[in-house]
Design a protein around this motif. Structure first.
Motif, PDB file in Angstrom:
ATOM      1  N   LYS A  97       0.949  -1.319  -0.093  1.00  0.00           N
ATOM      2  CA  LYS A  97       0.040   0.078  -0.056  1.00  0.00           C
ATOM      3  C   LYS A  97       1.026   1.232  -0.034  1.00  0.00           C
ATOM      4  CE  LYS A  97      -2.958   2.493   2.980  1.00  0.00           C
ATOM      5  NZ  LYS A  97      -2.554   3.087   4.130  1.00  0.00           N
ATOM      6  N   ASP A  98       1.814   1.392   0.836  1.00  0.00           N
ATOM      7  CA  ASP A  98       2.823   2.589   0.731  1.00  0.00           C
ATOM      8  C   ASP A  98       3.929   2.380  -0.245  1.00  0.00           C
ATOM      9  OD1 ASP A  98       1.048   3.297   2.862  1.00  0.00           O
ATOM     10  OD2 ASP A  98       2.493   2.121   4.573  1.00  0.00           O
ATOM     11  N   LEU A 107      -8.939  -1.043   6.883  1.00  0.00           N
ATOM     12  CA  LEU A 107      -9.018  -0.083   7.731  1.00  0.00           C
ATOM     13  C   LEU A 107      -8.278   0.075   8.803  1.00  0.00           C
ATOM     14  CD1 LEU A 107     -12.813   0.879   7.573  1.00  0.00           C
ATOM     15  CD2 LEU A 107     -11.116   1.968   6.431  1.00  0.00           C
ATOM     16  N   GLN A 146      -4.967   2.519   8.596  1.00  0.00           N
ATOM     17  CA  GLN A 146      -5.513   3.733   8.474  1.00  0.00           C
ATOM     18  C   GLN A 146      -5.839   4.364   9.920  1.00  0.00           C
ATOM     19  OE1 GLN A 146      -8.304   3.513   5.178  1.00  0.00           O
ATOM     20  NE2 GLN A 146      -6.865   3.193   3.887  1.00  0.00           N
ATOM     21  N   GLU A 185      -2.611   4.907  12.059  1.00  0.00           N
ATOM     22  CA  GLU A 185      -2.082   6.092  11.663  1.00  0.00           C
ATOM     23  C   GLU A 185      -2.660   7.285  11.916  1.00  0.00           C
ATOM     24  OE1 GLU A 185      -0.507   8.181   7.425  1.00  0.00           O
ATOM     25  OE2 GLU A 185      -0.903   6.040   7.502  1.00  0.00           O
TER      26      GLU A 185
END
Length: 51
Positions: A13-14, A35, A38, A41
């Motif tokens: 994802k990153d 989720l 996220q 973070e």
């Protein structure tokens, strides 16, 4: 990322190095799994742990 007959192209994802997998060897992330990073973070950001 992309799908062709017999292969799925994946990437973290990153960002990072791409890899391939056979479609029968992967499964979609459930909503909670997708989720969770996220939310973690956002929580860290609200506590001032990351910018």
């Amino acid at each position: 990322m992309e799908r062709t007959p017999g292969q799925v192209y994946l990437r973290p994802k990153d960002g990072g190095r791409e890899w391939t997998a056979r479609p029968e060897h992967i499964e979609l992330a459930r909503a909670g799994e997708a989720l969770s990073p996220q939310v973690a973070e956002a929580n860290a950001r609200s506590r001032g742990e990351i910018l």
